[in-house]
Scaffold this active site. Sequence first.
Site, PDB file in Angstrom:
ATOM      1  N   LYS A  85       0.774  -1.237   0.000  1.00 58.78           N
ATOM      2  CA  LYS A  85       0.000   0.000   0.000  1.00 58.78           C
ATOM      3  C   LYS A  85       0.810   1.294   0.000  1.00 58.78           C
ATOM      4  CE  LYS A  85      -0.554  -0.233   5.056  1.00 58.78           C
ATOM      5  NZ  LYS A  85       0.279   0.924   5.417  1.00 58.78           N
ATOM      6  N   SER A 125      -9.373   2.583  -2.646  1.00 51.88           N
ATOM      7  CA  SER A 125      -8.690   3.805  -2.216  1.00 51.88           C
ATOM      8  C   SER A 125      -9.165   5.010  -3.010  1.00 51.88           C
ATOM      9  CB  SER A 125      -7.180   3.628  -2.419  1.00 51.88           C
ATOM     10  OG  SER A 125      -6.500   4.844  -2.257  1.00 51.88           O
ATOM     11  N   TYR A 150       0.503   1.862  -7.242  1.00 52.62           N
ATOM     12  CA  TYR A 150      -0.450   1.474  -6.197  1.00 52.62           C
ATOM     13  C   TYR A 150      -1.869   1.870  -6.591  1.00 52.62           C
ATOM     14  CZ  TYR A 150      -3.241   1.913  -1.981  1.00 52.62           C
ATOM     15  OH  TYR A 150      -4.266   1.835  -1.065  1.00 52.62           O
ATOM     16  N   LYS A 154      -5.455  -0.479  -7.558  1.00 52.80           N
ATOM     17  CA  LYS A 154      -6.803  -0.325  -7.002  1.00 52.80           C
ATOM     18  C   LYS A 154      -7.826  -0.114  -8.118  1.00 52.80           C
ATOM     19  CE  LYS A 154      -5.710  -0.987  -2.751  1.00 52.80           C
ATOM     20  NZ  LYS A 154      -6.081  -2.265  -2.121  1.00 52.80           N
ATOM     21  N   PHE A 178     -10.127   7.112   2.323  1.00 51.67           N
ATOM     22  CA  PHE A 178      -9.243   8.259   2.287  1.00 51.67           C
ATOM     23  C   PHE A 178      -8.066   7.907   3.212  1.00 51.67           C
ATOM     24  CE2 PHE A 178     -12.521   9.483  -0.341  1.00 51.67           C
ATOM     25  CZ  PHE A 178     -12.123  10.593  -1.056  1.00 51.67           C
ATOM     26  N   SER A 216      10.124  14.470   7.011  1.00 43.79           N
ATOM     27  CA  SER A 216      10.190  15.141   5.713  1.00 43.79           C
ATOM     28  C   SER A 216       8.778  15.487   5.245  1.00 43.79           C
ATOM     29  CB  SER A 216      10.876  14.246   4.673  1.00 43.79           C
ATOM     30  OG  SER A 216      12.227  14.037   5.002  1.00 43.79           O
ATOM     31  N   ARG A 295       7.080  14.239  -3.724  1.00 41.97           N
ATOM     32  CA  ARG A 295       7.285  12.805  -3.897  1.00 41.97           C
ATOM     33  C   ARG A 295       6.514  12.340  -5.133  1.00 41.97           C
ATOM     34  NH1 ARG A 295       5.450   9.266   1.125  1.00 41.97           N
ATOM     35  NH2 ARG A 295       3.501  10.277   0.542  1.00 41.97           N
TER      36      ARG A 295
END
Length: 336
Positions: A85, A125, A150, A154, A178, A216, A295
């Site tokens: 996940k 998700s 990922y 889903k 969520f 971070s 990211r």
Amino acid sequence: MKKILVTGGLGFIGSHTVVELQNKGFEVVIIDDLSNTTIGVLDKITEITGIKPGFHQIDLRVKSDVKNFFDNNKVDGIIHFAAFKAVGESMSKPLDYYENNLGTLVYLLQEMRDRKLDNFIFSSSCTVYGQADELPITEKAPVKKAESVYGNTKQIGEEILRDTSKAHGLNSIALRYFNPIGAHPSIKIGELPLGVPQNLIPYITQTAAGMRDELSVFGDDYDTVDGTAVRDYIHVVDLAKAHIAALQRLINKNNKEAFEYFNVGTGTGSSVLEVINAFEKAAGKTLNYKIVARREGDITAAYADTTIANKELNWKTEKSLEEALEASWKWQLQQK
């Protein structure tokens, strides 16, 4: 007493859902490969409920083991959590994610088809929406090209479930989560990632506890209130209860379609910095954090419109962000 299989039932969301199932009088059997949890969670579930669920350590990627389980166990429904996940990790390990998140789903559904089993709840998700055009996100929002591997698993998982439900008369519900956070009020179970956390809250709590040097924050140049990404953070107990509501909908034949899907969130978006500030207040701690580059795979903002889930599942959230963060911190302190 209905017997429910919970795959990934010793994980974060899975363990809380097992507790809520048992509280509602269901018999539970768990499959987990212990790749991202520990067997000790089984004892903690037992301490909370007074009932020890059945447990099988099985890697669902091994088709023969999946078949063997169903040869020896009759179940009245399945709640399927078992999956990788982490958004970031999925981008560097795509084949692992496709094998684990999709192959295992196919194997489970094949067994259900062959044995004429029914009632399947799929752990989906909000990532299926990608970066939505409008907020809050309703179920009518288009499913966009996935921003991560990922997210793609889903999306494809829902397509597999939709096609299977249509072809074989399976009744199924996908719950589009969520961001689940928090811990059980007993503080006996919570989020315990093995290795470096991939999610915000455990990284926050581990940083506050001195296990990590600093947190971070991935990007402060998003088009949001303070430049950091916005998410909808739901208490894991509220999320677990949504699974019970969805399961009962199928068992009672109250579903309107063979395949249904619902958004499961609070309806409120919080930025990363807002969450950090709320945690600092809840825990009485100052966090050491720094802003770093965005990211890969992350989107700007996502929070739910929960109107349909509230109505159709007769369910709504009860716990606040502050309650969830306080529980997460208490859970973290217990891990030392």
